[in-house]
Design an enzyme around this catalytic site. Structure first.
Site, PDB file in Angstrom:
ATOM      1  N   GLU A 152      -2.973  26.661  21.459  1.00  0.00           N
ATOM      2  CA  GLU A 152      -2.029  26.839  22.666  1.00  0.00           C
ATOM      3  C   GLU A 152      -3.099  27.468  23.634  1.00  0.00           C
ATOM      4  O   GLU A 152      -3.559  28.713  23.651  1.00  0.00           O
ATOM      5  CB  GLU A 152      -0.941  27.848  22.465  1.00  0.00           C
ATOM      6  CG  GLU A 152      -0.206  28.040  23.742  1.00  0.00           C
ATOM      7  CD  GLU A 152       1.051  29.045  23.427  1.00  0.00           C
ATOM      8  OE1 GLU A 152       1.268  29.448  22.369  1.00  0.00           O
ATOM      9  OE2 GLU A 152       1.685  29.291  24.273  1.00  0.00           O
ATOM     10  N   GLU A 246      10.721  29.961  24.840  1.00  0.00           N
ATOM     11  CA  GLU A 246      10.080  31.349  24.844  1.00  0.00           C
ATOM     12  C   GLU A 246      10.544  32.185  25.920  1.00  0.00           C
ATOM     13  O   GLU A 246      10.414  31.682  27.204  1.00  0.00           O
ATOM     14  CB  GLU A 246       8.532  31.057  24.901  1.00  0.00           C
ATOM     15  CG  GLU A 246       7.998  31.335  23.745  1.00  0.00           C
ATOM     16  CD  GLU A 246       6.331  31.368  23.952  1.00  0.00           C
ATOM     17  OE1 GLU A 246       5.657  31.943  22.865  1.00  0.00           O
ATOM     18  OE2 GLU A 246       5.880  30.944  25.036  1.00  0.00           O
TER      19      GLU A 246
HETATM   20 MN    MN Z   1       3.430  30.371  24.571  1.00  0.00          MN
END
Ligand code: MN
Length: 292
Positions: A152, A246
């Site tokens: 990520e 998120e």
């Molecule tokens: Mn993230």
């Protein structure tokens, strides 16, 4: 007729709970299902805090799957020139991999390539090479368990190694294993990328997991991100993987993660309506982008 979405929708456990006691595990998984999500993402910054057997049983009871994510810490960091520090980082990644396998998951993603936090110096060729070598070992171990590894890219204040999707692809090429993908996050893309679509389209075959969040990490539908551009790009590359929401607020505090992510403000207090709304927002955008 219900519309078949091309993506499974996930929610990060920090929307529900700050820790992972048996009660918190149950509450988080139950809320995930009740809000209509297909998957929960469990933070595994300290893999030893997750009761694998209990988590697996609870997931089975509610009939959903989990992904795990983490960022390393500065004392256990594969993005380091000191091989002792690298070794501790590698051990943490392997422990997290065992957690994913143990709970019946097939995905481990996040800032696996470095500490999650602000470095006071740029990455070096040596720290990059050390990270690549450790990730290769992790990827090979993951292959045997049928687990995909996701890197990520995060903003410059959360890592010095991989801030863009192009950099993640460069790392994937250095690792050279087929089960390593890019885990994109619109919150970070909004800070570091030229725009929200071209890095996705240019690296289409590498995109393996998606985080959706507002520009300030609050609820969806607030903030300044152009979600149509992002969902349009995902539709254009025919992305069929998981999309996980998120969001973080000081209303729910994880002892390590909330500090590393600089969650100082209260962006919401009522998580249930916020999560329901986020799912609805994602579904609407996916339908529109894919012309379903
Ligand atoms: Mn993230």
């Amino acid at each position: 007729m219900t519309i078949q979405l091309p993506n499974k929708l996930g929610v990060h456990a920090l929307v529900w709970v700050g820790g992972w006691t048996h009660e918190e595990c149950r509450e988080a998984i139950k809320n995930t299902v009740e809000a209509g999500y297909d998957l929960i993402e469990i933070p595994a910054l300290d893999p030893s805090l997750i009761d694998v057997e209990h988590t697996k049983k609870t997931l089975e009871e509610f009939g959903i799957k989990a992904a795990c994510s983490l960022g390393l810490s500065f004392d256990a960091d594969i993005n380091n020139e000191d091989l002792e520090v690298v070794k501790r980082g590698e051990a943490k990644l392997m422990a997290a991999l065992d957690v994913v396998a143990g709970i019946g998951g097939d995905y481990l993603g996040g800032v696996l390539f470095s500490a999650l936090g602000k470095y006071s110096h740029p990455a070096t060729k040596v720290s990059w090479a050390n990270a690549a070598a450790s990730l290769k070992k992790l990827a090979i171990a993951a292959q045997a368990k049928g687990i995909t590894i996701g890197l990520e890219p995060v903003n410059r204040y959360e890592s010095n190694l991989i801030n863009t999707i192009d950099q993640a692809v460069e790392m994937i090429k250095d690792i050279g294993e087929p089960n390593v993908k890019v885990h994109i996050d619109i919150y970070h893309m909004n800070i570091e990328e030229q725009d929200l679509s071209s890095p996705i389209i240019n690296n289409a075959e590498h995109i393996g997991y998606v985080h959706i969040g507002a520009s300030h990490r609050g609820g969806l539908g607030t903030g300044n991100v152009d979600f149509d551009e992002l969902f349009g790009a995902l539709a254009k590359i025919n992305y069929k993987g998981v999309i996980t929401f998120e969001s973080f607020s000081s209303a729910i505090v994880h002892p390590d993660l909330s500090l590393a992510l600089a969650i100082w403000r209260n962006l919401w207090t009522e998580n249930k309506p916020m999560a329901l709304n986020a799912r609805k927002y994602m579904v609407e955008h996916i339908i529109r982008a894919n012309k379903l």
